[in-house]
Design a protein around this motif. Structure first.
Motif, PDB file in Angstrom:
ATOM      1  N   ARG A  36       9.654  10.602  -8.055  1.00 34.76           N
ATOM      2  CA  ARG A  36       8.643   9.749  -7.844  1.00 34.76           C
ATOM      3  C   ARG A  36       7.936   9.330  -9.166  1.00 34.76           C
ATOM      4  NH1 ARG A  36       8.199   8.170  -2.348  1.00 34.76           N
ATOM      5  NH2 ARG A  36       8.259  10.110  -1.210  1.00 34.76           N
ATOM      6  N   LYS A  37       7.945  10.428  -9.970  1.00 34.36           N
ATOM      7  CA  LYS A  37       7.270  10.044 -11.417  1.00 34.36           C
ATOM      8  C   LYS A  37       8.225   9.167 -12.183  1.00 34.36           C
ATOM      9  CE  LYS A  37       5.230  14.654 -12.456  1.00 34.36           C
ATOM     10  NZ  LYS A  37       5.402  15.702 -13.423  1.00 34.36           N
ATOM     11  N   PHE A  38       9.754   9.198 -12.213  1.00 35.61           N
ATOM     12  CA  PHE A  38      10.619   8.375 -12.756  1.00 35.61           C
ATOM     13  C   PHE A  38      10.974   7.016 -12.088  1.00 35.61           C
ATOM     14  CE2 PHE A  38      11.714  12.595 -14.483  1.00 35.61           C
ATOM     15  CZ  PHE A  38      10.587  12.649 -15.675  1.00 35.61           C
ATOM     16  N   TYR A  39      10.302   6.908 -10.849  1.00 32.65           N
ATOM     17  CA  TYR A  39      10.589   5.872 -10.123  1.00 32.65           C
ATOM     18  C   TYR A  39      10.503   4.405 -10.843  1.00 32.65           C
ATOM     19  CZ  TYR A  39      11.500   3.046  -5.774  1.00 32.65           C
ATOM     20  OH  TYR A  39      12.149   2.101  -4.792  1.00 32.65           O
ATOM     21  N   TYR A  40       9.416   4.054 -11.509  1.00 32.07           N
ATOM     22  CA  TYR A  40       9.059   2.989 -12.333  1.00 32.07           C
ATOM     23  C   TYR A  40      10.257   2.625 -13.288  1.00 32.07           C
ATOM     24  CZ  TYR A  40       7.193   0.304 -15.984  1.00 32.07           C
ATOM     25  OH  TYR A  40       7.034  -0.737 -16.961  1.00 32.07           O
ATOM     26  N   PHE A  41      10.818   3.644 -13.848  1.00 26.67           N
ATOM     27  CA  PHE A  41      12.089   3.424 -14.734  1.00 26.67           C
ATOM     28  C   PHE A  41      13.392   3.025 -13.950  1.00 26.67           C
ATOM     29  CE2 PHE A  41       9.003   6.303 -17.262  1.00 26.67           C
ATOM     30  CZ  PHE A  41       8.587   5.370 -18.182  1.00 26.67           C
ATOM     31  N   LEU A  42      13.265   3.766 -12.830  1.00 28.14           N
ATOM     32  CA  LEU A  42      14.593   3.667 -12.081  1.00 28.14           C
ATOM     33  C   LEU A  42      14.620   1.953 -11.415  1.00 28.14           C
ATOM     34  CD1 LEU A  42      16.968   4.969 -10.506  1.00 28.14           C
ATOM     35  CD2 LEU A  42      15.511   5.228  -8.432  1.00 28.14           C
ATOM     36  N   GLN A  43      13.467   1.661 -11.141  1.00 29.30           N
ATOM     37  CA  GLN A  43      13.353   0.184 -10.885  1.00 29.30           C
ATOM     38  C   GLN A  43      13.601  -1.001 -11.883  1.00 29.30           C
ATOM     39  OE1 GLN A  43      13.194  -0.827  -7.336  1.00 29.30           O
ATOM     40  NE2 GLN A  43      13.935   1.120  -7.279  1.00 29.30           N
ATOM     41  N   GLY A 134       5.251   5.116  -8.779  1.00 26.99           N
ATOM     42  CA  GLY A 134       6.180   5.904  -7.613  1.00 26.99           C
ATOM     43  C   GLY A 134       5.012   6.703  -6.945  1.00 26.99           C
ATOM     44  N   LEU A 135       4.166   7.371  -7.675  1.00 21.09           N
ATOM     45  CA  LEU A 135       3.296   8.254  -6.903  1.00 21.09           C
ATOM     46  C   LEU A 135       2.420   7.494  -5.930  1.00 21.09           C
ATOM     47  CD1 LEU A 135       2.689  10.942  -9.664  1.00 21.09           C
ATOM     48  CD2 LEU A 135       4.015  11.212  -7.443  1.00 21.09           C
ATOM     49  N   LYS A 136       1.897   6.169  -6.261  1.00 24.53           N
ATOM     50  CA  LYS A 136       1.297   5.242  -5.351  1.00 24.53           C
ATOM     51  C   LYS A 136       2.194   5.173  -4.181  1.00 24.53           C
ATOM     52  CE  LYS A 136      -1.217   1.028  -4.847  1.00 24.53           C
ATOM     53  NZ  LYS A 136      -0.875   0.819  -3.565  1.00 24.53           N
ATOM     54  N   ILE A 137       3.453   4.899  -4.299  1.00 19.48           N
ATOM     55  CA  ILE A 137       4.466   4.667  -3.271  1.00 19.48           C
ATOM     56  C   ILE A 137       4.320   5.955  -2.212  1.00 19.48           C
ATOM     57  CG2 ILE A 137       6.679   4.413  -2.414  1.00 19.48           C
ATOM     58  CD1 ILE A 137       7.052   2.998  -5.014  1.00 19.48           C
ATOM     59  N   LEU A 138       4.366   7.244  -2.619  1.00 19.82           N
ATOM     60  CA  LEU A 138       4.128   8.357  -2.083  1.00 19.82           C
ATOM     61  C   LEU A 138       3.020   8.581  -1.361  1.00 19.82           C
ATOM     62  CD1 LEU A 138       4.840  11.478  -1.305  1.00 19.82           C
ATOM     63  CD2 LEU A 138       4.218  12.108  -3.648  1.00 19.82           C
ATOM     64  N   ALA A 139       1.841   8.093  -2.084  1.00 15.40           N
ATOM     65  CA  ALA A 139       0.281   8.132  -1.344  1.00 15.40           C
ATOM     66  C   ALA A 139       0.307   7.083  -0.150  1.00 15.40           C
ATOM     67  CB  ALA A 139      -0.723   7.779  -2.246  1.00 15.40           C
ATOM     68  N   ASP A 140       0.874   5.746  -0.308  1.00 22.27           N
ATOM     69  CA  ASP A 140       1.077   4.862   0.589  1.00 22.27           C
ATOM     70  C   ASP A 140       1.922   5.604   2.172  1.00 22.27           C
ATOM     71  OD1 ASP A 140      -0.597   3.324  -0.560  1.00 22.27           O
ATOM     72  OD2 ASP A 140       1.241   2.081  -1.364  1.00 22.27           O
ATOM     73  N   GLU A 141       2.933   6.335   1.758  1.00 23.59           N
ATOM     74  CA  GLU A 141       3.772   6.874   2.697  1.00 23.59           C
ATOM     75  C   GLU A 141       3.088   7.893   3.674  1.00 23.59           C
ATOM     76  OE1 GLU A 141       7.409   8.643   1.114  1.00 23.59           O
ATOM     77  OE2 GLU A 141       7.907   6.613   0.225  1.00 23.59           O
ATOM     78  N   ILE A 142       2.049   8.816   2.873  1.00 26.49           N
ATOM     79  CA  ILE A 142       1.148   9.663   3.463  1.00 26.49           C
ATOM     80  C   ILE A 142       0.094   9.226   4.437  1.00 26.49           C
ATOM     81  CG2 ILE A 142      -0.393  11.612   3.165  1.00 26.49           C
ATOM     82  CD1 ILE A 142       1.310  12.354   0.622  1.00 26.49           C
ATOM     83  N   LYS A 143      -0.498   8.072   3.843  1.00 25.64           N
ATOM     84  CA  LYS A 143      -1.322   7.327   4.427  1.00 25.64           C
ATOM     85  C   LYS A 143      -0.940   6.527   5.775  1.00 25.64           C
ATOM     86  CE  LYS A 143      -2.984   4.871   0.969  1.00 25.64           C
ATOM     87  NZ  LYS A 143      -3.842   3.745   0.330  1.00 25.64           N
ATOM     88  N   ILE A 144       0.291   5.935   5.638  1.00 25.31           N
ATOM     89  CA  ILE A 144       0.750   5.332   6.922  1.00 25.31           C
ATOM     90  C   ILE A 144       0.940   6.421   8.046  1.00 25.31           C
ATOM     91  CG2 ILE A 144       2.622   3.884   7.601  1.00 25.31           C
ATOM     92  CD1 ILE A 144       2.687   2.471   5.005  1.00 25.31           C
ATOM     93  N   TRP A 145       1.671   7.443   7.468  1.00 30.06           N
ATOM     94  CA  TRP A 145       2.275   8.680   8.361  1.00 30.06           C
ATOM     95  C   TRP A 145       0.717   9.250   9.326  1.00 30.06           C
ATOM     96  CZ3 TRP A 145       0.184  13.418   7.511  1.00 30.06           C
ATOM     97  CH2 TRP A 145       0.777  14.530   8.672  1.00 30.06           C
TER      98      TRP A 145
END
Length: 286
Positions: A36-43, A134-145
Motif C-alpha cells: 500500500r505504501k509503495f503503490y504510488y511508485f508501482l503505478q 495507496g492508503l487512500k485506496i485501502l481506506a476506500d475499500e474499507i468504506k465500500i465494504w
C-alpha cells in the motif's frame, strides 16, 4: 496482478469476534502495508530513475518490498543498515535472503546525504507523503465494504512501526483508527505522526508492559501459535503478536457491545522465517 482489494473475513480468537482485512493476500511478492505504501511508485512511470535507495534494519519488511519494486521497475536497489549480524550473513534467511535474491546491494554504513537525480530515495519504513496514495485506496475499500454490508460503529485497528499506515487511514476513514507503538514508545509514535500530519491522529493504545522491538518474548510466540490454531491464518511475529494482545484487551474493556472491529493484517510473513529460528534457538522446548 492484484495489488489492491484484499478480502475481509470474520474470525473468532479467544472468544472475541472481529473482521480482518487480509492485506497479506494481496500478492505473494508485494503484499501488506508496504504494498500500500509503495503503490504510488508501482503505478508511477519511473522514467530516468536508475536506482532505488533506502535504509533500516537487515530484516525489514520494507527492504524486501522495495527489492521487489526495484525488480519490477528494472532498477537497481541499494539498502543501508547499521549492522548485519554475522549469523545472518552466514545463514541468510527471511527478508534479508529474499531481498538479496532480488538483487539488493546492502551496505553496513550511513546513508549518503545526497543523491544524483536518477536516484529515488525512500525513507525508512516508507514514512513518506506518497504513501497516502495507496492508503487512500485501502481506506476506500474499507468504506465500500462497510457500506455494502451495513457495518455500523466500526473501529479499525492495526499495530504500528512508523505509524504511517494508521495515520493516513485515519485521514481518509470516517471511523476511529486505533493503533499501538511496536518499535518505540507512544511518544515516539506521536512524533512520527507529526512529521507527516499536524492533526487528526489515530488513537494510540498504551502498553501495560514495556517491550523492546525485536526482542524475543515467549508470550508473543504463544499468541502466534494460538492465532494459527484458532484462525488458520499466519500472522507476523514482530507486530501482530503485540498488536493482537493489545487489541484483545481493548475489545474486552470496550463497553459498547454494538461496536464492530476490523483488524488490518499487514503481511510481513516472510520475516517470520528468521524470527521462528531465533525463538527455537532461545527456547529449546518449542
Amino acid at each position: 496482478m492484484n495489488y489492491t482489494n484484499s478480502p475481509i473475513e470474520k474470525i473468532t480468537f479467544n472468544n472475541n469476534s472481529f473482521y480482518i482485512k487480509r492485506d497479506d493476500l494481496l500478492h505473494k511478492d508485494f503484499s501488506g502495508n508496504k504494498a500500500r505504501k509503495f503503490y504510488y511508485f508501482l503505478q508511477k512511470d519511473l522514467i530516468g530513475i536508475k536506482k532505488i535507495v533506502s535504509h533500516g534494519s537487515a530484516q525489514s519488511n520494507a527492504m524486501y518490498s522495495l527489492s521487489v519494486l526495484a525488480k519490477i521497475k528494472g532498477t537497481s536497489f541499494d539498502y543501508y543498515v547499521d549492522h548485519i549480524a554475522s549469523f545472518l550473513k552466514d545463514n541468510p534467511t527471511g527478508n534479508y535472503k529474499y531481498a538479496l535474491e532480488n538483487g539488493m546491494n546492502i551496505y553496513e554504513k550511513e546513508v549518503p546525504n545526497n543523491f544524483e537525480d536518477d536516484v529515488l530515495f525512500i525513507k525508512e519504513g516508507g514514512a513518506l507523503n506518497e504513501a497516502q496514495f495507496g492508503l487512500k485506496i485501502l481506506a476506500d475499500e474499507i468504506k465500500i465494504w462497510a457500506e455494502e454490508n451495513s457495518i455500523k460503529n466500526l473501529k479499525v485497528f492495526l499495530p504500528s512501526g512508523t505509524g504511517t499506515t494508521a495515520l493516513y487511514l485515519q485521514k481518509y476513514l470516517p471511523y476511529e483508527v486505533i493503533t499501538c507503538a511496536c518499535v518505540g514508545n507512544e511518544e515516539y509514535l506521536k512524533k512520527q505522526f507529526f512529521q507527516l500530519e499536524n492533526s487528526n491522529h489515530p488513537k494510540i493504545l498504551a502498553k501495560t508492559k514495556k517491550y523492546h522491538f525485536g526482542k524475543l518474548y515467549k508470550e508473543f510466540y504463544e499468541i502466534h501459535l494460538r492465532l494459527l490454531e484458532q484462525t488458520n491464518i499466519k500472522f507476523d511475529l514482530l507486530y501482530d503478536s503485540l498488536g493482537i494482545k493489545l487489541f484483545e484487551e481493548y475489545i474486552r474493556n470496550d463497553n459498547k457491545t454494538s461496536n464492530n472491529y476490523l483488524y488490518i493484517h499487514q503481511g510481513g510473513i516472510i520475516g517470520n522465517e528468521s524470527m521462528l529460528q531465533r525463538y527455537k534457538n532461545k527456547y529449546k522446548e518449542l
